[in-house]
Motif scaffolding. Structure first.
Motif, PDB file in Angstrom:
ATOM      1  N   VAL A 220       0.846  -1.197   0.000  1.00 31.61           N
ATOM      2  CA  VAL A 220       0.000   0.000   0.000  1.00 31.61           C
ATOM      3  C   VAL A 220       0.885   1.252   0.000  1.00 31.61           C
ATOM      4  CG1 VAL A 220      -2.032   1.073   1.049  1.00 31.61           C
ATOM      5  CG2 VAL A 220      -1.535  -1.313   1.535  1.00 31.61           C
ATOM      6  N   ILE A 221       0.565   2.194  -0.881  1.00 34.01           N
ATOM      7  CA  ILE A 221       1.385   3.402  -1.010  1.00 34.01           C
ATOM      8  C   ILE A 221       0.478   4.631  -0.948  1.00 34.01           C
ATOM      9  CG2 ILE A 221       2.982   4.652  -2.538  1.00 34.01           C
ATOM     10  CD1 ILE A 221       3.766   1.968  -3.745  1.00 34.01           C
ATOM     11  N   HIS A 222       0.901   5.628  -0.196  1.00 28.10           N
ATOM     12  CA  HIS A 222       0.141   6.879  -0.144  1.00 28.10           C
ATOM     13  C   HIS A 222       0.354   7.646  -1.452  1.00 28.10           C
ATOM     14  CE1 HIS A 222      -0.768  11.084   1.314  1.00 28.10           C
ATOM     15  NE2 HIS A 222      -1.849  10.404   1.645  1.00 28.10           N
ATOM     16  N   HIS A 223      -0.670   8.352  -1.889  1.00 26.43           N
ATOM     17  CA  HIS A 223      -0.589   9.005  -3.208  1.00 26.43           C
ATOM     18  C   HIS A 223       0.575   9.984  -3.325  1.00 26.43           C
ATOM     19  CE1 HIS A 223      -2.404  12.454  -1.327  1.00 26.43           C
ATOM     20  NE2 HIS A 223      -2.861  13.018  -2.433  1.00 26.43           N
ATOM     21  N   SER A 224       0.959  10.624  -2.212  1.00 27.83           N
ATOM     22  CA  SER A 224       2.073  11.582  -2.274  1.00 27.83           C
ATOM     23  C   SER A 224       3.381  10.858  -2.630  1.00 27.83           C
ATOM     24  CB  SER A 224       2.218  12.338  -0.952  1.00 27.83           C
ATOM     25  OG  SER A 224       2.522  11.444   0.100  1.00 27.83           O
ATOM     26  N   VAL A 225       3.549   9.645  -2.103  1.00 25.93           N
ATOM     27  CA  VAL A 225       4.743   8.839  -2.378  1.00 25.93           C
ATOM     28  C   VAL A 225       4.702   8.321  -3.817  1.00 25.93           C
ATOM     29  CG1 VAL A 225       6.028   6.754  -1.693  1.00 25.93           C
ATOM     30  CG2 VAL A 225       4.941   8.180   0.049  1.00 25.93           C
ATOM     31  N   GLY A 256       2.479  10.940   8.426  1.00 23.43           N
ATOM     32  CA  GLY A 256       3.723  11.343   9.076  1.00 23.43           C
ATOM     33  C   GLY A 256       4.073  10.452  10.246  1.00 23.43           C
ATOM     34  N   ARG A 257       3.586  10.805  11.424  1.00 22.45           N
ATOM     35  CA  ARG A 257       3.983  10.065  12.626  1.00 22.45           C
ATOM     36  C   ARG A 257       3.707   8.559  12.542  1.00 22.45           C
ATOM     37  NH1 ARG A 257       2.993  14.932  15.443  1.00 22.45           N
ATOM     38  NH2 ARG A 257       0.761  14.577  15.275  1.00 22.45           N
ATOM     39  N   TYR A 258       2.575   8.181  11.979  1.00 24.22           N
ATOM     40  CA  TYR A 258       2.232   6.755  11.946  1.00 24.22           C
ATOM     41  C   TYR A 258       3.037   5.969  10.915  1.00 24.22           C
ATOM     42  CZ  TYR A 258      -1.787   6.824  15.152  1.00 24.22           C
ATOM     43  OH  TYR A 258      -2.587   6.902  16.265  1.00 24.22           O
ATOM     44  N   ASN A 259       3.465   6.619   9.824  1.00 21.03           N
ATOM     45  CA  ASN A 259       4.118   5.865   8.753  1.00 21.03           C
ATOM     46  C   ASN A 259       5.415   6.475   8.234  1.00 21.03           C
ATOM     47  OD1 ASN A 259       2.333   3.442   8.042  1.00 21.03           O
ATOM     48  ND2 ASN A 259       0.850   5.114   8.235  1.00 21.03           N
ATOM     49  N   VAL A 261       6.262   9.131   6.577  1.00 22.21           N
ATOM     50  CA  VAL A 261       6.353   9.753   5.249  1.00 22.21           C
ATOM     51  C   VAL A 261       6.421  11.274   5.417  1.00 22.21           C
ATOM     52  CG1 VAL A 261       5.127  10.162   3.071  1.00 22.21           C
ATOM     53  CG2 VAL A 261       5.133   7.873   4.092  1.00 22.21           C
ATOM     54  N   TYR A 262       7.588  11.832   5.209  1.00 27.57           N
ATOM     55  CA  TYR A 262       7.778  13.281   5.357  1.00 27.57           C
ATOM     56  C   TYR A 262       8.393  13.918   4.114  1.00 27.57           C
ATOM     57  CZ  TYR A 262       7.202  12.199  10.320  1.00 27.57           C
ATOM     58  OH  TYR A 262       6.709  11.758  11.522  1.00 27.57           O
ATOM     59  N   ASP A 263       9.353  13.218   3.494  1.00 22.64           N
ATOM     60  CA  ASP A 263      10.139  13.836   2.417  1.00 22.64           C
ATOM     61  C   ASP A 263       9.417  13.871   1.077  1.00 22.64           C
ATOM     62  OD1 ASP A 263      12.199  14.284   4.189  1.00 22.64           O
ATOM     63  OD2 ASP A 263      13.142  12.342   3.800  1.00 22.64           O
ATOM     64  N   GLU A 264       8.716  12.766   0.749  1.00 23.14           N
ATOM     65  CA  GLU A 264       8.129  12.648  -0.594  1.00 23.14           C
ATOM     66  C   GLU A 264       7.155  13.785  -0.925  1.00 23.14           C
ATOM     67  OE1 GLU A 264       9.182   8.421   0.715  1.00 23.14           O
ATOM     68  OE2 GLU A 264       8.422  10.255   1.630  1.00 23.14           O
ATOM     69  N   PRO A 265       6.173  14.072  -0.036  1.00 24.12           N
ATOM     70  CA  PRO A 265       5.269  15.179  -0.377  1.00 24.12           C
ATOM     71  C   PRO A 265       6.009  16.504  -0.548  1.00 24.12           C
ATOM     72  CG  PRO A 265       4.674  14.210   1.770  1.00 24.12           C
ATOM     73  CD  PRO A 265       5.791  13.396   1.208  1.00 24.12           C
TER      74      PRO A 265
END
Length: 373
Positions: A220-225, A256-259, A261-265
């Motif tokens: 599963v991938i977040h759309h921002s990534v 962010g905190r849960y997964n 993901v900070y840099d990609e967006p």
């Protein structure tokens, strides 16, 4: 007899107001020097109230009923789930069962007027990049995230099992792919991992981190990534620095905190925005919640300052004209917060996908103009 009366933990030592005020944002756990896990404990206590005592805020009664009856939080029949995509030429999984990518739209993207615009923008991006994708349409139901955070574990399990069954039927379970016909997957080809993408951090977190508890293992991938990946691979041609507005970015708690993901967006926004990202004073793992997580989006805010207005004020402090978001709940909470602090003229709330889709349109227009000369 001189003995102090022992107070119950739930509703005594810890007030019910405190339990229902939690947005499950995880900031307390992030900052705790001794790694106390407050959020799971709060959710456990809510579960005790909901499952054992049927004691919960009256507003969430309709939420529970709607998720159970309609597979979404509203009084809307779930067979209308793909209506937002009418005229966009979006295939259903049933029509394109070999799609490499499943776009999990989520309830907000499917039914909420504002967030349908984000879904449409993401479709434009996927088409521009030539991604072979499909949506589930009416076969998709609420992941159960709001029910679980509020403490209705039974309802979460019901929704999760239903969705896992559907995802497995289309061969998305990575555990299935590994065992498929002696290392040979569909049509004798070697098995490939198929991807689920979603613009909703809550759907993302639930399918990625919680469905495995019931045997559902997915990529599963977040759309921002995913958008960042498409740019890196050269599949999206974007005009660099086309957006000259001053922009700030809000880290959704569940991305962010849960997964982590900070840099990609930020990378995506920096490609598009000539000024880059002007950070709010609380950002990345110290980000401040929009107020919509933990089922709070469906509950009244009766005590203290409104969380969404506090965060909108932090965005305004940066002098930004755009508050870039990456979560349908954040968008909903911020649009409400912007109205609450009367800043409609000063601050736009936009999803990353909307900014990228606009850049693609700009690129297409420029190319067409150039070709016409």
């Amino acid at each position: 007899n001189g003995h102090e009366e022992i107070q119950p933990l739930v509703g005594g030592v810890i007030s019910k107001e405190a339990l229902w005020a939690c947005t499950t944002c995880g900031a307390c756990m992030e900052i705790c020097p001794v790694s106390i896990e407050h959020v799971p404990k709060i959710v456990d206590m809510r579960r005790s109230l909901v499952m054992e005592e049927s004691d919960f805020p009256p507003e969430v009664t309709s939420l529970f009923n709607n998720i159970e009856r309609n597979g979404n939080p509203w009084e809307i029949s779930n067979d209308r789930r793909a209506e937002w995509a009418a005229g966009l030429d979006v295939p259903l999984m049933a029509e394109n069962p070999d799609a490499e990518v499943l776009y999990w739209v989520g309830c907000m993207g499917s039914f909420d007027q504002r967030n349908r615009k984000v879904a449409t923008a993401l479709v434009k991006i996927l088409k521009a990049a030539g991604v072979n994708f499909a949506i589930l349409g009416p076969e998709e139901s609420c992941t159960g995230d709001p029910a679980r955070r509020i403490g209705n574990e039974y309802l979460w399990q019901m929704m999760a099992q239903q969705n896992i069954e559907v995802l497995n039927s289309y061969g998305f379970n990575t555990a299935q792919a590994e065992t498929a016909s002696n290392g040979h997957g569909h049509n004798g080809h070697s098995p490939r991992t198929r991807t689920i993408i979603t613009a909703c951090p809550h759907c993302f977190n639930t399918i990625k981190n919680e469905y495995p508890q019931l045997g559902g293992h997915y990529e599963v991938i977040h759309h921002s990534v995913f958008i960042d990946r498409l740019i890196k691979e050269g599949r999206l041609r974007l005009p660099a620095g086309f957006d000259h507005r001053k922009l700030t970015y809000h880290d959704p708690c569940y991305v962010g905190r849960y997964n982590g993901v900070y840099d990609e967006p930020r990378r995506v926004l920096t490609v598009l925005n000539s000024n880059g990202v002007t950070e709010m004073r609380r950002n990345r793992n110290k980000s401040f919640c929009c107020g919509g997580g933990g089922g709070r989006a469906w509950m009244e805010e009766r005590i203290g300052k409104r969380v969404n207005q506090t965060r909108v004020n932090e965005a305004l402090e940066t002098g930004a004209e755009v508050l870039a978001a990456a979560c349908p709940f954040c968008i909903m909470m911020f649009e409400d917060g912007v109205k609450g602090v009367e800043a409609e003229e000063r601050l736009q709330v936009e999803d990353i996908a909307e900014i990228v889709a606009r850049a693609l349109e700009e690129a297409a227009t420029t190319t067409a103009a150039g070709a016409g000369q």
